[in-house]
Design an enzyme around this catalytic site. Structure first.
Site, PDB file in Angstrom:
ATOM      1  N   SER A 162      10.995   3.443   5.189  1.00 49.16           N
ATOM      2  CA  SER A 162      10.959   4.415   4.672  1.00 49.16           C
ATOM      3  C   SER A 162      11.270   5.775   5.629  1.00 49.16           C
ATOM      4  CB  SER A 162       9.661   4.908   3.808  1.00 49.16           C
ATOM      5  OG  SER A 162       9.666   6.186   3.328  1.00 49.16           O
ATOM      6  N   TYR A 175       0.624   5.409   3.339  1.00 50.44           N
ATOM      7  CA  TYR A 175       2.061   4.912   3.069  1.00 50.44           C
ATOM      8  C   TYR A 175       2.793   5.386   4.491  1.00 50.44           C
ATOM      9  CZ  TYR A 175       6.472   4.281   0.838  1.00 50.44           C
ATOM     10  OH  TYR A 175       7.802   4.012   0.399  1.00 50.44           O
TER      11      TYR A 175
HETATM   12  P1  NAD Z   1       8.598  -0.594  -7.491  1.00 46.97           P
HETATM   13  O1  NAD Z   1       7.292  -0.059  -7.757  1.00 46.97           O
HETATM   14  O2  NAD Z   1       9.705  -0.337  -8.408  1.00 46.97           O
HETATM   15  O3  NAD Z   1       8.615  -2.157  -7.202  1.00 46.97           O
HETATM   16  C1  NAD Z   1       7.693  -2.729  -6.399  1.00 46.97           C
HETATM   17  C2  NAD Z   1       7.416  -3.794  -6.914  1.00 46.97           C
HETATM   18  O4  NAD Z   1       6.364  -4.728  -6.190  1.00 46.97           O
HETATM   19  C3  NAD Z   1       6.900  -3.855  -8.414  1.00 46.97           C
HETATM   20  O5  NAD Z   1       7.387  -4.895  -9.264  1.00 46.97           O
HETATM   21  C4  NAD Z   1       5.435  -4.509  -8.196  1.00 46.97           C
HETATM   22  O6  NAD Z   1       4.958  -5.205  -9.270  1.00 46.97           O
HETATM   23  C5  NAD Z   1       5.547  -5.310  -6.904  1.00 46.97           C
HETATM   24  N1  NAD Z   1       4.329  -5.546  -6.387  1.00 46.97           N
HETATM   25  C6  NAD Z   1       3.287  -4.598  -6.194  1.00 46.97           C
HETATM   26  N2  NAD Z   1       2.036  -5.387  -5.645  1.00 46.97           N
HETATM   27  C7  NAD Z   1       2.630  -6.431  -5.206  1.00 46.97           C
HETATM   28  C8  NAD Z   1       1.904  -7.616  -4.770  1.00 46.97           C
HETATM   29  N3  NAD Z   1       0.536  -7.586  -3.972  1.00 46.97           N
HETATM   30  N4  NAD Z   1       2.420  -8.681  -4.546  1.00 46.97           N
HETATM   31  C9  NAD Z   1       3.593  -8.870  -5.043  1.00 46.97           C
HETATM   32  N5  NAD Z   1       4.460  -7.999  -5.650  1.00 46.97           N
HETATM   33  C10 NAD Z   1       3.753  -6.610  -5.789  1.00 46.97           C
HETATM   34  O7  NAD Z   1       9.093   0.152  -6.042  1.00 46.97           O
HETATM   35  P2  NAD Z   1      10.582   0.485  -5.431  1.00 46.97           P
HETATM   36  O8  NAD Z   1      10.599   2.064  -5.661  1.00 46.97           O
HETATM   37  O9  NAD Z   1      11.580  -0.144  -5.935  1.00 46.97           O
HETATM   38  O10 NAD Z   1      10.084   0.245  -3.723  1.00 46.97           O
HETATM   39  C11 NAD Z   1      10.407  -0.841  -3.405  1.00 46.97           C
HETATM   40  C12 NAD Z   1      10.163  -0.888  -1.902  1.00 46.97           C
HETATM   41  O11 NAD Z   1      11.274   0.471  -1.370  1.00 46.97           O
HETATM   42  C13 NAD Z   1       9.110  -0.428  -1.531  1.00 46.97           C
HETATM   43  O12 NAD Z   1       8.319  -1.209  -0.194  1.00 46.97           O
HETATM   44  C14 NAD Z   1       8.884   0.937  -1.170  1.00 46.97           C
HETATM   45  O13 NAD Z   1       7.771   1.245  -0.546  1.00 46.97           O
HETATM   46  C15 NAD Z   1      10.368   1.233  -0.650  1.00 46.97           C
HETATM   47  N6  NAD Z   1      10.932   2.448  -0.844  1.00 46.97           N
HETATM   48  C16 NAD Z   1      11.103   3.159  -1.982  1.00 46.97           C
HETATM   49  C17 NAD Z   1      11.709   4.405  -1.812  1.00 46.97           C
HETATM   50  C18 NAD Z   1      12.117   4.959  -3.439  1.00 46.97           C
HETATM   51  O14 NAD Z   1      12.554   6.052  -3.387  1.00 46.97           O
HETATM   52  N7  NAD Z   1      11.769   4.402  -4.566  1.00 46.97           N
HETATM   53  C19 NAD Z   1      12.263   5.176  -0.775  1.00 46.97           C
HETATM   54  C20 NAD Z   1      11.745   4.395   0.345  1.00 46.97           C
HETATM   55  C21 NAD Z   1      11.229   3.098   0.371  1.00 46.97           C
END
Ligand code: NAD
Length: 279
Positions: A162, A175
């Site tokens: 991130s 985070y």
């Molecule tokens: P999201 O919340 O849509 O998806 C995360 C998924 O992980 C969910 O489906 C959830 O059920 C699953 N999950 C949670 N705990 C879990 C566990 N213990 N075991 C298995 N699955 C589990 O999130 P997202 O926005 O798609 O983010 C995905 C990744 O990208 C994450 O690592 C997040 O930190 C990173 N990220 C997101 C953004 C953003 O802008 N959305 C930016 C930078 C990084």
């Protein structure tokens, strides 16, 4: 040189979520067999169904927790049986929680009477949970799923970092610390695996407008950017949010045979955010 993605088997953790379902679909569109692993089985199965219908490539949803090694080992047995041995792992499960977030951005005179809204009000338990989801949630699946790659003497892992890994955003110290640890761990594991044929890299997404953060970034009533949204756009030289699809090219490239000499790198996909000092 071909990308060589077709018929490979990929596990995508957090594959039921916004970004990783998009990544799984991109993999499937290149003929990769996908195991959508998520705590939320319904979400995982929905993505797998969409993939099978749209791309006619084998895909399965499976429930496991990235924090529970036994559940990951059980999932691996099923994936091996249904799709074959694993070539790729995308460590996508992650996220933040309110219990690890300060309400106040700064300690100013206004909040001195309410230190619960600051660093001093953070609960160690909440901090631990967010740190674990993002860090151990990458560590444990790598331990379990890279075993197949070790046997095959080839494989590729993508971690999801991130912008917080470079300079932390206000309010979310757990985070940010966990994502910084992901960058460091990506380098460590890349070196540790360097002689095995397994490569380890990461992508660091910039700011994407997704359903989860839309309410924080766009004012529902006016449709205008919120103050936080404005700050983000001001600090993104391309002056826009990214789309989830814009992460997929970097992921495919790093997994593929186009990147066979690349290991231990973290690629920002951020419209220039991490390169910009703001001046
Ligand atoms: P999201 O919340 O849509 O998806 C995360 C998924 O992980 C969910 O489906 C959830 O059920 C699953 N999950 C949670 N705990 C879990 C566990 N213990 N075991 C298995 N699955 C589990 O999130 P997202 O926005 O798609 O983010 C995905 C990744 O990208 C994450 O690592 C997040 O930190 C990173 N990220 C997101 C953004 C953003 O802008 N959305 C930016 C930078 C990084």
């Amino acid at each position: 040189m071909p990308l060589n993605l077709k018929d490979k088997v990929a596990v995508i953790t957090g594959g039921g979520g916004v970004l990783c379902s998009t990544m799984a679909k991109a993999l499937a569109s290149h003929g990769v067999k996908t195991a959508i692993l998520d705590l939320n089985l319904e979400a995982a199965e929905k993505v797998a169904k969409e993939i099978t219908e749209q791309y006619h490539t084998p895909s399965m949803g499976i429930s496991a927790s990235v924090l529970d090694k036994k559940s990951l080992e059980a999932a691996k047995l099923v994936i091996n049986e249904k799709l074959g041995t694993i070539d790729y792992l995308v460590n996508g499960a992650g996220g933040n929680a309110a219990s690890a977030t300060t309400k106040a951005e700064f300690i100013t005179d206004d909040v001195l009477n309410n230190l619960d809204d600051t660093f001093f009000g953070l609960e160690a338990d909440g901090f631990d949970k967010v740190f674990a989801l993002n860090f151990q949630g990458t560590l444990l699946p790598s331990m379990v799923f890279a075993k197949d790659m070790l046997d095959k003497k080839q494989g590729s892992i993508i971690n999801v970092s991130s912008m917080n890994a470079y300079t932390p955003l206000t309010k979310i110290p757990a985070y940010s610390a966990a994502k910084a640890a992901i960058n460091n761990f990506t380098q460590w594991l890349a070196v540790h695996f360097a002689k095995t044929g397994i490569r380890v890299n990461a992508i660091a997404p910039g700011f994407l407008l997704t359903n989860q953060n839309r309410f924080l970034l766009i004012d529902e009533k006016t449709g205008e950017a919120t103050a936080r949204g404005e700050k983000i756009i001001r600090n993104t030289p391309m002056e826009r949010y990214g789309e989830p699809e814009e992460l997929t090219g970097t992921m495919l490239y790093l997994l593929s045979d186009w990147a066979t000499f690349i290991t231990g790198v973290v690629v920002p996909v951020d419209g220039g955010f991490s390169a910009y000092s703001g001046v």
